[in-house]
Design a protein around this motif. Structure first.
Motif, PDB file in Angstrom:
ATOM      1  N   ALA A 152      42.880  90.480  19.864  1.00 16.45           N
ATOM      2  CA  ALA A 152      41.672  91.157  19.375  1.00 16.45           C
ATOM      3  C   ALA A 152      41.363  92.338  20.292  1.00 16.45           C
ATOM      4  CB  ALA A 152      40.498  90.184  19.350  1.00 16.45           C
ATOM      5  N   THR A 153      40.563  93.267  19.798  1.00 16.53           N
ATOM      6  CA  THR A 153      40.187  94.416  20.636  1.00 16.53           C
ATOM      7  C   THR A 153      39.398  93.941  21.849  1.00 16.53           C
ATOM      8  OG1 THR A 153      38.291  94.688  19.187  1.00 16.53           O
ATOM      9  CG2 THR A 153      40.188  96.132  18.776  1.00 16.53           C
ATOM     10  N   ASP A 154      38.627  92.844  21.651  1.00 21.78           N
ATOM     11  CA  ASP A 154      37.864  92.279  22.766  1.00 21.78           C
ATOM     12  C   ASP A 154      38.290  90.821  22.968  1.00 21.78           C
ATOM     13  OD1 ASP A 154      36.111  91.347  24.602  1.00 21.78           O
ATOM     14  OD2 ASP A 154      34.285  91.891  23.498  1.00 21.78           O
ATOM     15  N   LEU A 202      36.955  87.068  21.482  1.00 25.72           N
ATOM     16  CA  LEU A 202      37.830  86.185  20.709  1.00 25.72           C
ATOM     17  C   LEU A 202      37.782  84.767  21.269  1.00 25.72           C
ATOM     18  CD1 LEU A 202      40.117  85.656  18.626  1.00 25.72           C
ATOM     19  CD2 LEU A 202      41.738  86.441  20.360  1.00 25.72           C
ATOM     20  N   ARG A 214      39.044  84.278   8.527  1.00 24.63           N
ATOM     21  CA  ARG A 214      37.795  84.736   7.868  1.00 24.63           C
ATOM     22  C   ARG A 214      36.598  84.512   8.794  1.00 24.63           C
ATOM     23  NH1 ARG A 214      39.988  83.468   2.838  1.00 24.63           N
ATOM     24  NH2 ARG A 214      39.545  81.266   3.090  1.00 24.63           N
ATOM     25  N   LEU A 237      36.484  86.956  11.699  1.00 23.34           N
ATOM     26  CA  LEU A 237      35.994  88.266  11.254  1.00 23.34           C
ATOM     27  C   LEU A 237      34.487  88.206  10.994  1.00 23.34           C
ATOM     28  CD1 LEU A 237      38.951  89.239   8.863  1.00 23.34           C
ATOM     29  CD2 LEU A 237      38.373  90.290  11.057  1.00 23.34           C
ATOM     30  N   GLY A 267      32.346  88.615  13.925  1.00 18.97           N
ATOM     31  CA  GLY A 267      32.348  89.953  14.519  1.00 18.97           C
ATOM     32  C   GLY A 267      33.501  90.222  15.453  1.00 18.97           C
ATOM     33  N   VAL A 268      34.545  89.381  15.429  1.00 16.94           N
ATOM     34  CA  VAL A 268      35.711  89.595  16.296  1.00 16.94           C
ATOM     35  C   VAL A 268      36.706  90.484  15.539  1.00 16.94           C
ATOM     36  CG1 VAL A 268      37.612  88.511  17.537  1.00 16.94           C
ATOM     37  CG2 VAL A 268      35.403  87.345  17.373  1.00 16.94           C
ATOM     38  N   ASP A 269      37.110  91.564  16.193  1.00 16.91           N
ATOM     39  CA  ASP A 269      38.087  92.450  15.552  1.00 16.91           C
ATOM     40  C   ASP A 269      39.489  91.931  15.858  1.00 16.91           C
ATOM     41  OD1 ASP A 269      36.198  94.115  14.539  1.00 16.91           O
ATOM     42  OD2 ASP A 269      36.115  95.347  16.363  1.00 16.91           O
ATOM     43  N   VAL A 270      40.025  91.132  14.978  1.00 23.16           N
ATOM     44  CA  VAL A 270      41.375  90.578  15.167  1.00 23.16           C
ATOM     45  C   VAL A 270      42.390  91.681  14.866  1.00 23.16           C
ATOM     46  CG1 VAL A 270      43.033  88.858  14.371  1.00 23.16           C
ATOM     47  CG2 VAL A 270      40.611  88.261  14.577  1.00 23.16           C
ATOM     48  N   THR A 271      43.219  91.978  15.854  1.00 20.65           N
ATOM     49  CA  THR A 271      44.227  93.038  15.647  1.00 20.65           C
ATOM     50  C   THR A 271      45.596  92.460  15.313  1.00 20.65           C
ATOM     51  OG1 THR A 271      44.703  93.044  18.015  1.00 20.65           O
ATOM     52  CG2 THR A 271      43.065  94.639  17.214  1.00 20.65           C
ATOM     53  N   GLU A 272      45.804  91.204  15.652  1.00 19.74           N
ATOM     54  CA  GLU A 272      47.104  90.603  15.362  1.00 19.74           C
ATOM     55  C   GLU A 272      46.934  89.100  15.173  1.00 19.74           C
ATOM     56  OE1 GLU A 272      49.825  90.524  18.592  1.00 19.74           O
ATOM     57  OE2 GLU A 272      51.587  90.218  17.327  1.00 19.74           O
TER      58      GLU A 272
END
Lengths: 330, 338
Positions: free
Chosen positions: B233-235, B239, B286, B289, B292-297
């Protein structure tokens, strides 16, 4: 019973189909049927050229008689039976070992039992069919040696002073008897190859085990025997087993196995025994004629040899059947 | 004609020394059925097949073909290809089939050409077998097994050494044969290899049957497996915090026995690995997300269908799969009885 016979017949046909495609069968046949008679005829021609008119012809040997005995149609056919019994290693053993290797060794080497024994689950039929096929191939080899020997001998009559006369019926009978004796050796070779699970080891066993055992006996007889009176020998003498042990060579496999073939050369063997006996007496001792004859197997008769081969054959076949029926195909 | 049991093993046991190779194996197959016999190498598949083919004597139990005890004459109605098919190498493929046909007896002359064409080996039929590739041997082995129009086929990993096209062809051949009423027991250690072929699966592990039932049941159990999910995640701290929250982790992950992200941190705290039930992955993503967690992978790691199937055999599946051992067999037996 009918089903078992039909199954055996199918195995015989299948194994015949397979063995006919083995090159070694043709090599064996060529050596026995063609090379041996040709060598005999060449030798006869050399003898004829060398001995005719020489001092030998006048003093000791009639060249014509010699060539008739060796290179006539009857003589060459007889050599086809006798020579393999005196060669070492004997072509009889070679042929039997190669056949047993092809018949019972190859299915293991090529891992074929797992399909053969499902196609024909009656293991008795498989073993009987395979054995009968190998024995039939031996019969063909011997019959070929007889026929080709006679044929090459007939060719020899065109350039050698020979004729077709001879005791053909007796010779054919000895061929037949030798073939029957070889069944015992075939059973032994099959047993060795199957039980040892290794074709090479089985073939080596077939070649060397009987001569090894018999050779050890001969060494013991020659070096120790019953002569030194020790406790061991006293025991045997006390049990009156000495005569039995001295007669053991009469029951050796090799001595009895080749007897039909060697019977054709019996006069020569008698002469050898007589000479050895004379030499021994001149030297002031040595073994008697009976002992020499015993060691050379010259005191054996065909009925006795037939009995010995039957006993050995029954033992080998029983062991082979038990091993074959019980063996798991891993 | 289905419903007639043509092949059966009743509590087969085989020991080699102290090692128990086959441990009270029960299996059966009905007419025209294709049964997959699954298990890893050394599980006891080949030994069981050998006992069914009468090549090895069981220490206990019995094998039956067409209602008659093995070994017996009914084996003549069985076609086998056990382990790597073997032939006389100095004979051609056609001559090897001729040899087999002579042993069987009563096989018409044209049958050899017919079966060679069926397995697509006509072009190489007259070459000596020693020149054959492994795939060609497999095809010739199948031809020999089918030569006498058997009622039962016992095949041990028949697609070994075949390319994908060859595998598809053999599969099609076997389907054709089964449609003709032939019962097929086909072993494999690869589930994917036979999942498109079989109706039913018997799975064996350490000599004992672990599963016996329809293929769909096995696939369903396997697909309810747990997977390792690698998340970035970006953060990363957000996460981890989200994954520590029961509301986000949800039932699926709890059911999978995941301990939370802290224990499974990876890649220098940039990525997090969690164990999660396979079907729970979309829900988990789901919720992340939604939190508010930006999952990148997000990707699953190290567990394919085969791995899951093997774990299932070993009894190491999720709680939902715990019955995949003896229970599964019991369910299947109940179904059979019904």
């Amino acid at each position: 019973m009918r089903a078992a016979l039909a199954a055996t017949g199918r195995v015989v046909r299948a194994e015949t189909f397979r063995l006919l495609r083995k090159r070694r069968m043709y090599v064996l046949a060529a050596l026995w049927w063609v090379v041996l008679p040709v060598l005999v005829l060449l030798l006869a021609r050399v003898l004829q050229v060398t001995l005719t008119g020489s001092f030998v012809e006048g003093e000791a040997v009639s060249v014509k008689t010699l060539l008739q005995g060796l290179a006539s149609p009857f003589g060459v056919a007889r050599v086809g039976l006798v020579a393999p019994a005196y060669l070492s290693p004997s072509p009889y053993v070679i042929a039997v070992a190669l056949l047993a290797a092809a018949g019972l060794g190859e299915p293991r080497t090529h891992r074929m039992w797992k399909s053969t024994l499902v196609a024909e689950p009656d293991r008795r039929a498989v073993l009987a069919g395979t054995f009968l096929t190998m024995q039939a191939f031996l019969g063909v080899l011997l019959a070929g040696a007889f026929v080709f020997g006679a044929a090459f001998g007939a060719i020899g009559t065109t350039f050698l002073p020979t004729a077709a006369e001879g005791a053909w019926g007796r010779l054919a009978g000895l061929y037949l008897l030798q073939w029957a004796h070889l069944a015992t050796l075939l059973a032994f070779a099959s047993l060795a190859i199957f039980v040892l699970r290794n074709v090479t080891l089985g073939v080596v066993t077939t070649f060397f085990l009987p001569p090894l055992v018999e050779g050890l006996y001969a060494v013991w007889r020659a070096t120790a025997g019953f002569e030194p009176l020790n406790r061991f020998n006293a025991l045997f003498q006390g049990l009156e087993l000495q005569a039995t042990l001295e007669a053991v060579p009469r029951w050796f496999l090799s001595n009895n196995l080749y007897l039909p073939a060697r019977t054709s050369a019996a006069p020569l063997l008698d002469e050898v025994v007589g000479t050895l006996q004379a030499v021994g007496e001149e030297a002031g001792g040595g073994p008697g004629g009976a002992q020499i004859a015993s060691l050379l197997g010259a005191d054996l008769t065909l009925p006795h040899a037939g009995l010995v081969m039957a006993v050995y054959g029954a033992i080998f076949v029983t062991l082979l059947v038990v091993a074959f029926l019980r063996r798991e195909v891993a | 004609m289905r419903g007639m049991t043509v092949l059966a093993a009743h509590a087969l046991v085989k020991r080699y020394g102290r090692a128990l190779a086959v441990d009270h194996v029960d299996l059966h197959a009905e007419r025209g059925e294709i049964v997959g016999f699954l298990g890893p190498n050394g599980a006891g598949k080949t030994t069981t097949l050998r006992m069914l083919a009468g090549l090895v004597r069981p220490d206990d139990g019995r094998a039956e073909i067409l209602g008659a005890r093995v070994p017996g004459t009914t084996l003549r109605r069985v076609g086998t290809m056990i382990e790597e098919p073997s032939f006389y190498p100095y004979l051609s493929g056609r001559a090897n089939l001729h040899y087999a046909a002579t042993l069987h007896g009563g096989i018409p002359a044209g049958r050899i050409d017919e079966i060679l064409a069926f397995v697509r080996m006509t072009h190489a039929a007259d070459k000596r077998v020693r020149a054959y590739s492994q795939g060609m041997r497999q095809r010739l082995g199948l031809a020999r097994a089918l030569l006498h129009r058997p009622d039962v086929l016992l095949l041990d990993e028949p697609t070994n050494g075949l390319d994908p096209v060859g595998i598809a062809e053999i599969r099609e051949n076997l389907r054709t044969v089964a449609r003709g009423g032939v019962t097929i027991l086909v072993s494999s250690h690869i589930l994917a290899e036979i999942e498109k072929l079989v109706d039913r699966v018997v799975a064996i592990q350490d000599g004992a049957v672990r599963f016996d039932g329809p293929l769909d049941d096995l696939l369903h159990r396997v697909q309810r497996r747990t997977v390792t999910l690698r998340l970035s995640a970006t953060d990363p701290s957000a996460l981890r915090a989200a994954l520590a929250d029961d509301a986000v982790r949800g039932d699926a992950q709890r059911a999978a026995g995941a301990d939370g992200p802290g224990a499974d941190a990876a890649d220098g705290d940039e990525a997090v690995r969690v164990r999660v039930a396979h079907e729970g992955v979309p829900d988990l993503l789901r919720r992340l997300l939604g939190a508010g967690v930006d999952v990148t992978e997000a990707r699953t790691e190290g567990e394919d269908l085969e791995g899951a199937y093997l774990r299932l055999l070993e009894g190491d599946g999720p709680p939902a799969d715990a019955g995949a051992g003896p229970d599964a067999k019991t369910e299947s037996d109940a179904g059979r009885a019904a």
